[in-house]
Design a protein around this motif. Sequence first.
Motif, mmCIF file in Angstrom:
data_model
loop_
_atom_site.group_PDB
_atom_site.id
_atom_site.type_symbol
_atom_site.label_atom_id
_atom_site.label_comp_id
_atom_site.label_asym_id
_atom_site.label_seq_id
_atom_site.Cartn_x
_atom_site.Cartn_y
_atom_site.Cartn_z
ATOM 1 N N ILE A 137 -2.149 17.969 12.588
ATOM 2 C CA ILE A 137 -1.588 16.626 12.650
ATOM 3 C C ILE A 137 -1.911 15.845 11.383
ATOM 4 O O ILE A 137 -1.086 15.064 10.889
ATOM 5 N N ALA A 140 0.619 16.976 8.869
ATOM 6 C CA ALA A 140 1.927 16.368 9.111
ATOM 7 C C ALA A 140 1.952 14.926 8.626
ATOM 8 O O ALA A 140 2.917 14.478 8.003
ATOM 9 N N VAL A 141 0.877 14.194 8.899
ATOM 10 C CA VAL A 141 0.788 12.800 8.459
ATOM 11 C C VAL A 141 0.787 12.724 6.938
ATOM 12 O O VAL A 141 1.461 11.878 6.335
ATOM 13 N N ALA A 144 4.207 12.929 5.468
ATOM 14 C CA ALA A 144 5.205 12.003 5.997
ATOM 15 C C ALA A 144 5.850 11.182 4.889
ATOM 16 O O ALA A 144 5.245 10.910 3.851
ATOM 17 N N GLN A 147 6.538 5.875 5.105
ATOM 18 C CA GLN A 147 5.465 5.089 5.703
ATOM 19 C C GLN A 147 4.408 4.779 4.652
ATOM 20 O O GLN A 147 4.101 5.602 3.808
ATOM 21 N N LEU A 152 -0.148 5.583 7.687
ATOM 22 C CA LEU A 152 -0.495 6.994 7.783
ATOM 23 C C LEU A 152 -1.965 7.167 8.163
ATOM 24 O O LEU A 152 -2.316 8.055 8.943
ATOM 25 N N LEU A 155 -2.394 6.712 11.919
ATOM 26 C CA LEU A 155 -2.017 7.881 12.706
ATOM 27 C C LEU A 155 -3.135 8.916 12.732
ATOM 28 O O LEU A 155 -3.433 9.509 13.774
ATOM 29 N N THR A 191 -0.105 14.390 19.970
ATOM 30 C CA THR A 191 0.694 13.380 19.291
ATOM 31 C C THR A 191 -0.157 12.153 19.002
ATOM 32 O O THR A 191 -1.113 11.848 19.713
ATOM 33 N N THR A 202 6.469 5.204 15.174
ATOM 34 C CA THR A 202 6.242 6.391 14.347
ATOM 35 C C THR A 202 5.253 7.296 15.067
ATOM 36 O O THR A 202 4.252 6.816 15.609
ATOM 37 N N ALA A 204 3.286 11.302 14.950
ATOM 38 C CA ALA A 204 2.988 12.601 14.357
ATOM 39 C C ALA A 204 2.746 13.586 15.491
ATOM 40 O O ALA A 204 2.147 13.238 16.507
ATOM 41 N N THR A 237 6.689 14.696 11.860
ATOM 42 C CA THR A 237 6.557 13.250 12.017
ATOM 43 C C THR A 237 7.914 12.733 12.463
ATOM 44 O O THR A 237 8.950 13.246 12.053
ATOM 45 N N GLU A 239 10.326 9.154 13.768
ATOM 46 C CA GLU A 239 10.490 7.706 13.804
ATOM 47 C C GLU A 239 11.595 7.358 14.787
ATOM 48 O O GLU A 239 12.567 8.112 14.937
#
Length: 272
Positions: A137, A140-141, A144, A147, A152, A155, A191, A202, A204, A237, A239
């Motif tokens: 995760i 992934a952030v 992204a 953002q 970020l 998240l 998540t 938003t 992730a 990610t 939105e």
Amino acid sequence: MNMEVEQVMCAAERISLIEECNAFIAAQPVRSARTARVGVALPIDKDELNAAIMGSGIAGFDASMSKRSKRIVKNTYMYADLAALLKYPAASQKEQRYNEFMRLMTLAGWFAFSQPYNRYQAESQKVTMDNIALSIIHGAVGAAVGQGQAALKVLSTVADSTMEALKNEPEALALFEKNSKKAEGGNFCMTSALQDAEGGITMAVAAVQYFAKAQQTKVLFVEWAPTSVEVYNGAATMEMDEEDYLIAEPLIVKALTALREKALSIEFGPKA
């Protein structure tokens, strides 16, 4: 990250595809579930706390999120997760299941940037599934787009604090373990979500599936030797503007109502 390419479609097409999925769900034999109890009766889901177990999913919510936004995350996740599992139940169908999950999240109204489903490469001799999920995760952030760095960081922080809080929530952890473990291994998703000043959401996502030579009694917070387990993962990610969900909401809620016994959710952690 590669942008999901089939995201821009008219409302009628989205509705048609969701109705097609709902027809498939309705046609599946669903065994009557026993009353869900994990030690004691599960609390009523009020969307008031900052984390939740959704079947085999772990969700973390930033304090910025309204009850409505939390409900959107839960409904869309549970719908996509349950439908993908019904369509692709076999362990060998892990990639198809992840791709179907992403397709249904898109139909629900999420605009997704997704990494390919692949095998996870451990960098140490001992791993834990919770650390694997967090590393996915965070990756992934970090990749992204659209953002700011502050968002970020939120998240990532939400993901870390949610996993840490889960250690001290035996009822939530027991429900997660029950739903994520399979005979040959298991699968789960994590998540982390936030809401901006305009109401946009938003999220992730880290999806994990593992195959173990010998199943442990626990999935999270125990060490696994990389030589004894194969781990695969997907990450994204997403939105969403609430208006994009409104088109799909009645159909998703209808399907979840029929599957509510299979879509168990339990909140944990302090109030957001």
